[in-house]
Design a protein around this motif. Structure first.
Motif, PDB file in Angstrom:
ATOM      1  N   LEU A  65       0.839  -1.190   0.000  1.00 59.95           N
ATOM      2  CA  LEU A  65       0.000   0.000   0.000  1.00 59.95           C
ATOM      3  C   LEU A  65       0.878   1.245   0.000  1.00 59.95           C
ATOM      4  CD1 LEU A  65      -2.736  -1.042   2.615  1.00 59.95           C
ATOM      5  CD2 LEU A  65      -2.670  -1.457   0.136  1.00 59.95           C
ATOM      6  N   THR A  66       0.412   2.270  -0.697  1.00 61.81           N
ATOM      7  CA  THR A  66       1.155   3.529  -0.763  1.00 61.81           C
ATOM      8  C   THR A  66       0.421   4.671  -0.070  1.00 61.81           C
ATOM      9  OG1 THR A  66       0.123   4.188  -2.861  1.00 61.81           O
ATOM     10  CG2 THR A  66       2.131   2.830  -2.990  1.00 61.81           C
ATOM     11  N   GLY A  67      -0.838   4.453   0.277  1.00 57.73           N
ATOM     12  CA  GLY A  67      -1.667   5.521   0.828  1.00 57.73           C
ATOM     13  C   GLY A  67      -2.514   6.195  -0.230  1.00 57.73           C
ATOM     14  N   GLU A  68      -2.282   5.866  -1.493  1.00 61.52           N
ATOM     15  CA  GLU A  68      -3.027   6.472  -2.601  1.00 61.52           C
ATOM     16  C   GLU A  68      -4.142   5.564  -3.113  1.00 61.52           C
ATOM     17  OE1 GLU A  68      -0.169   7.533  -5.549  1.00 61.52           O
ATOM     18  OE2 GLU A  68       0.887   8.965  -4.251  1.00 61.52           O
ATOM     19  N   GLU A  69      -4.362   4.441  -2.476  1.00 60.67           N
ATOM     20  CA  GLU A  69      -5.409   3.502  -2.910  1.00 60.67           C
ATOM     21  C   GLU A  69      -6.790   4.105  -2.674  1.00 60.67           C
ATOM     22  OE1 GLU A  69      -1.696   1.600  -2.302  1.00 60.67           O
ATOM     23  OE2 GLU A  69      -2.920   2.635  -0.797  1.00 60.67           O
ATOM     24  N   THR A  70      -7.715   3.785  -3.541  1.00 61.61           N
ATOM     25  CA  THR A  70      -9.091   4.245  -3.384  1.00 61.61           C
ATOM     26  C   THR A  70      -9.801   3.389  -2.346  1.00 61.61           C
ATOM     27  OG1 THR A  70      -9.994   2.758  -5.069  1.00 61.61           O
ATOM     28  CG2 THR A  70      -9.130   4.892  -5.821  1.00 61.61           C
ATOM     29  N   PRO A  71     -10.878   3.894  -1.744  1.00 64.38           N
ATOM     30  CA  PRO A  71     -11.668   3.054  -0.829  1.00 64.38           C
ATOM     31  C   PRO A  71     -12.142   1.765  -1.482  1.00 64.38           C
ATOM     32  CG  PRO A  71     -12.295   5.351  -0.579  1.00 64.38           C
ATOM     33  CD  PRO A  71     -11.365   5.289  -1.758  1.00 64.38           C
ATOM     34  N   GLU A  72     -12.465   1.822  -2.779  1.00 61.40           N
ATOM     35  CA  GLU A  72     -12.909   0.624  -3.486  1.00 61.40           C
ATOM     36  C   GLU A  72     -11.779  -0.403  -3.576  1.00 61.40           C
ATOM     37  OE1 GLU A  72     -15.058  -2.234  -5.456  1.00 61.40           O
ATOM     38  OE2 GLU A  72     -15.733  -0.495  -4.311  1.00 61.40           O
ATOM     39  N   GLN A  73     -10.563   0.037  -3.855  1.00 67.60           N
ATOM     40  CA  GLN A  73      -9.431  -0.898  -3.917  1.00 67.60           C
ATOM     41  C   GLN A  73      -9.179  -1.539  -2.556  1.00 67.60           C
ATOM     42  OE1 GLN A  73      -6.506   1.832  -5.588  1.00 67.60           O
ATOM     43  NE2 GLN A  73      -6.485   0.673  -7.506  1.00 67.60           N
ATOM     44  N   LEU A  74      -9.283  -0.769  -1.501  1.00 59.95           N
ATOM     45  CA  LEU A  74      -9.074  -1.316  -0.167  1.00 59.95           C
ATOM     46  C   LEU A  74     -10.198  -2.281   0.214  1.00 59.95           C
ATOM     47  CD1 LEU A  74      -7.798   1.853   1.727  1.00 59.95           C
ATOM     48  CD2 LEU A  74      -6.450  -0.080   0.890  1.00 59.95           C
ATOM     49  N   HIS A  75     -11.410  -1.974  -0.221  1.00 65.02           N
ATOM     50  CA  HIS A  75     -12.514  -2.905   0.009  1.00 65.02           C
ATOM     51  C   HIS A  75     -12.255  -4.218  -0.728  1.00 65.02           C
ATOM     52  CE1 HIS A  75     -16.508  -4.542   0.528  1.00 65.02           C
ATOM     53  NE2 HIS A  75     -16.601  -4.693  -0.775  1.00 65.02           N
ATOM     54  N   GLN A  76     -11.770  -4.122  -1.969  1.00 62.34           N
ATOM     55  CA  GLN A  76     -11.447  -5.329  -2.732  1.00 62.34           C
ATOM     56  C   GLN A  76     -10.318  -6.113  -2.073  1.00 62.34           C
ATOM     57  OE1 GLN A  76     -10.624  -3.413  -6.460  1.00 62.34           O
ATOM     58  NE2 GLN A  76     -12.725  -3.613  -7.212  1.00 62.34           N
ATOM     59  N   LEU A  77      -9.383  -5.390  -1.452  1.00 60.77           N
ATOM     60  CA  LEU A  77      -8.308  -6.057  -0.718  1.00 60.77           C
ATOM     61  C   LEU A  77      -8.878  -6.945   0.392  1.00 60.77           C
ATOM     62  CD1 LEU A  77      -5.305  -6.483  -0.051  1.00 60.77           C
ATOM     63  CD2 LEU A  77      -5.384  -4.338   1.265  1.00 60.77           C
ATOM     64  N   GLY A  78     -10.003  -6.534   0.968  1.00 54.19           N
ATOM     65  CA  GLY A  78     -10.644  -7.359   1.986  1.00 54.19           C
ATOM     66  C   GLY A  78     -10.969  -8.753   1.467  1.00 54.19           C
ATOM     67  N   GLU A  79     -11.337  -8.861   0.197  1.00 51.72           N
ATOM     68  CA  GLU A  79     -11.590 -10.176  -0.403  1.00 51.72           C
ATOM     69  C   GLU A  79     -10.313 -11.014  -0.397  1.00 51.72           C
ATOM     70  OE1 GLU A  79     -13.618 -13.307  -2.488  1.00 51.72           O
ATOM     71  OE2 GLU A  79     -14.343 -11.595  -1.331  1.00 51.72           O
ATOM     72  N   ASP A  80      -9.192 -10.382  -0.693  1.00 52.98           N
ATOM     73  CA  ASP A  80      -7.916 -11.099  -0.695  1.00 52.98           C
ATOM     74  C   ASP A  80      -7.510 -11.540   0.712  1.00 52.98           C
ATOM     75  OD1 ASP A  80      -7.624 -10.507  -3.470  1.00 52.98           O
ATOM     76  OD2 ASP A  80      -6.824  -8.540  -2.961  1.00 52.98           O
ATOM     77  N   ILE A  81      -7.933 -10.795   1.709  1.00 56.76           N
ATOM     78  CA  ILE A  81      -7.577 -11.097   3.096  1.00 56.76           C
ATOM     79  C   ILE A  81      -8.509 -12.145   3.695  1.00 56.76           C
ATOM     80  CG2 ILE A  81      -7.428 -10.143   5.435  1.00 56.76           C
ATOM     81  CD1 ILE A  81      -6.713  -7.431   4.061  1.00 56.76           C
ATOM     82  N   PHE A  82      -9.815 -11.985   3.502  1.00 56.46           N
ATOM     83  CA  PHE A  82     -10.788 -12.774   4.251  1.00 56.46           C
ATOM     84  C   PHE A  82     -11.332 -13.997   3.529  1.00 56.46           C
ATOM     85  CE2 PHE A  82     -11.275  -8.434   6.096  1.00 56.46           C
ATOM     86  CZ  PHE A  82     -10.852  -8.748   7.381  1.00 56.46           C
ATOM     87  N   ARG A  83     -11.249 -14.053   2.208  1.00 56.57           N
ATOM     88  CA  ARG A  83     -11.758 -15.229   1.497  1.00 56.57           C
ATOM     89  C   ARG A  83     -11.053 -16.483   2.013  1.00 56.57           C
ATOM     90  NH1 ARG A  83     -16.174 -16.762  -0.445  1.00 56.57           N
ATOM     91  NH2 ARG A  83     -16.376 -14.726  -1.472  1.00 56.57           N
ATOM     92  N   TYR A  84     -11.798 -17.532   2.236  1.00 58.50           N
ATOM     93  CA  TYR A  84     -11.304 -18.785   2.812  1.00 58.50           C
ATOM     94  C   TYR A  84     -10.682 -18.554   4.196  1.00 58.50           C
ATOM     95  CZ  TYR A  84     -11.688 -20.302  -2.084  1.00 58.50           C
ATOM     96  OH  TYR A  84     -12.132 -20.566  -3.360  1.00 58.50           O
ATOM     97  N   TYR A  85     -11.107 -17.485   4.882  1.00 56.80           N
ATOM     98  CA  TYR A  85     -10.594 -17.148   6.209  1.00 56.80           C
ATOM     99  C   TYR A  85      -9.084 -16.899   6.210  1.00 56.80           C
ATOM    100  CZ  TYR A  85     -15.167 -18.714   7.826  1.00 56.80           C
ATOM    101  OH  TYR A  85     -16.518 -18.868   8.010  1.00 56.80           O
ATOM    102  N   GLY A  86      -8.546 -16.586   5.037  1.00 53.28           N
ATOM    103  CA  GLY A  86      -7.113 -16.313   4.957  1.00 53.28           C
ATOM    104  C   GLY A  86      -6.243 -17.550   4.955  1.00 53.28           C
ATOM    105  N   LEU A  87      -6.811 -18.721   4.679  1.00 50.88           N
ATOM    106  CA  LEU A  87      -6.069 -19.972   4.787  1.00 50.88           C
ATOM    107  C   LEU A  87      -5.308 -20.360   3.523  1.00 50.88           C
ATOM    108  CD1 LEU A  87      -8.720 -22.061   6.766  1.00 50.88           C
ATOM    109  CD2 LEU A  87      -6.482 -21.322   7.598  1.00 50.88           C
ATOM    110  N   GLY A  88      -5.533 -19.663   2.411  1.00 49.06           N
ATOM    111  CA  GLY A  88      -4.875 -20.031   1.169  1.00 49.06           C
ATOM    112  C   GLY A  88      -3.504 -19.389   1.017  1.00 49.06           C
TER     113      GLY A  88
END
Length: 353
Positions: A195-218
């Motif tokens: 992260l650089t601090g320039e990400e949009t709220p939408e990009q950070l929301h999408q990052l949540g999918e990368d973090i939480f999908r499969y409870y982070g087990l992949g």
């Protein structure tokens, strides 16, 4: 059994899987396979969490949905057009699968069979219910697969090559035990986000999918953030808030509470929002309910660090133009050409012929 025949069979399997979506079941009455397999498939999905509490119905359907999309005729043809796959005497390929997320070993299953080889599958007990049924569906589509697929619960023997996935510790065992045959041995890997601090709220929301999908087990789950020295986490926490219902899962909540208690007793400095703990740590692998972060001064220096640690990293999420780069929200939707650990499985299978 030629390549075209094999592609057609997997494309038909994809059509069957396409009935099972995160938005709900969409039964296609004209599919002959449904008579024998539709209700059984639904039962496997619905009961999966009884055998593995991490395998929720939503995560099961998400995994199936990704494979239904991948197994389209045009996708399979485009993927395999990169290779010259000869038709020779098939070899027996043993595949030792992980069990951290649903259908985690399906790509290896696909690669071995689509390249014309026979497969001997040793599954993890954590991910056992669905693949044997998928194998029966594939055999019903084309009986030529019947003698090409075997499952075993015993130690692997009578094989010509091995693909094995496990921890760093089990990988050392695999490397010794399978030292005399062609092999792909996979170890622990994690994914990170820059992260650089320039990400949009939408990009950070999408990052949540990368973090939480499969409870982070992949291995493709983001387990660590790299942020600038002065990064403001408020924007990050606000953008991922819609994932707050993950804490309603008992197994996740128990891990979250346990890790929080351990960190607090150890006087670690934490940031948390009720469903995710942020802990500053140099490690790449964070426990469930926790996301590690590390601050950086210069982006170029960070990229050099990640390059040096490339064998530990599966994906890098962010806006940088670098290798292993994945867009926000896309880590759990890999394409057929996205091979685990960057090792081209089809090329490996071609060479053992």
């Amino acid at each position: 059994m030629g390549l075209t025949q094999r592609i057609h069979a997997f494309a038909k399997l994809g059509s069957f899987l396409d009935q099972f979506k995160t938005t709900g079941y969409q039964k296609v009455t004209s599919l002959d396979l449904n008579t024998s397999f539709y209700d059984k498939f639904v039962q496997k999905i619905e009961s999966a969490s009884h055998y593995n509490g991490w395998f929720t119905k939503d995560n099961m359907l998400f995994a199936i949905e990704q494979w239904a999309a991948a197994l389209q005729q045009t996708n399979l043809e485009e993927w395999l057009s990169r290779y010259a796959i000869p038709e020779v005497t098939p070899k027996k390929v043993g595949v030792i699968m992980a069990g951290n997320i649903p259908l985690v070993g399906f790509h290896d299953f696909l690669c071995v069979l689509i390249s014309g080889h026979h497969i001997i599958v040793k599954q993890s007990s954590n991910d056992a219910p669905l693949l044997p049924l998928i194998s029966k569906i594939l055999i019903a589509i084309d009986k030529d697969f019947e003698n090409k697929i075997a499952f075993t619960e015993d130690r692997m023997n009578d094989f010509d090559a091995i693909i094995a996935t496990g921890s760093n510790n089990t990988a050392r065992y695999f490397e010794y035990y399978f030292k005399d045959v062609p092999s792909i041995i996979r170890k622990n890997r994690n994914s990170v986000a820059i992260l650089t601090g320039e990400e949009t709220p939408e990009q950070l929301h999408q990052l949540g999918e990368d973090i939480f999908r499969y409870y982070g087990l992949g291995c493709r789950s983001v387990s660590k953030l790299f942020v600038p020295k002065d990064y403001d986490f408020d924007k990050f926490f606000k953008s991922i808030y819609l994932y707050h219902d993950i804490i309603e899962g008992n197994k996740y909540a128990n891990n979250y509470d346990y890790n929080k208690a351990v960190y607090l007793m150890s006087d670690f400095k934490l940031l948390e929002n009720g469903f995710l703990i942020l802990k500053e740590d140099t490690s790449y692998s964070s426990p469930i309910g926790t996301l590690f972060y590390e601050k950086y001064d210069e982006l170029d220096e960070l990229l050099q660090q990640l390059q040096a640690d490339e064998e530990k990293i599966q994906c890098i999420v962010g806006n940088q133009d670098i290798d292993k780069q994945v867009k926000f929200g896309q880590t759990q939707t890999p394409q057929l050409i996205d091979y685990a650990d960057g090792v081209d499985t089809i090329e490996f299978l071609i060479k053992i012929q």
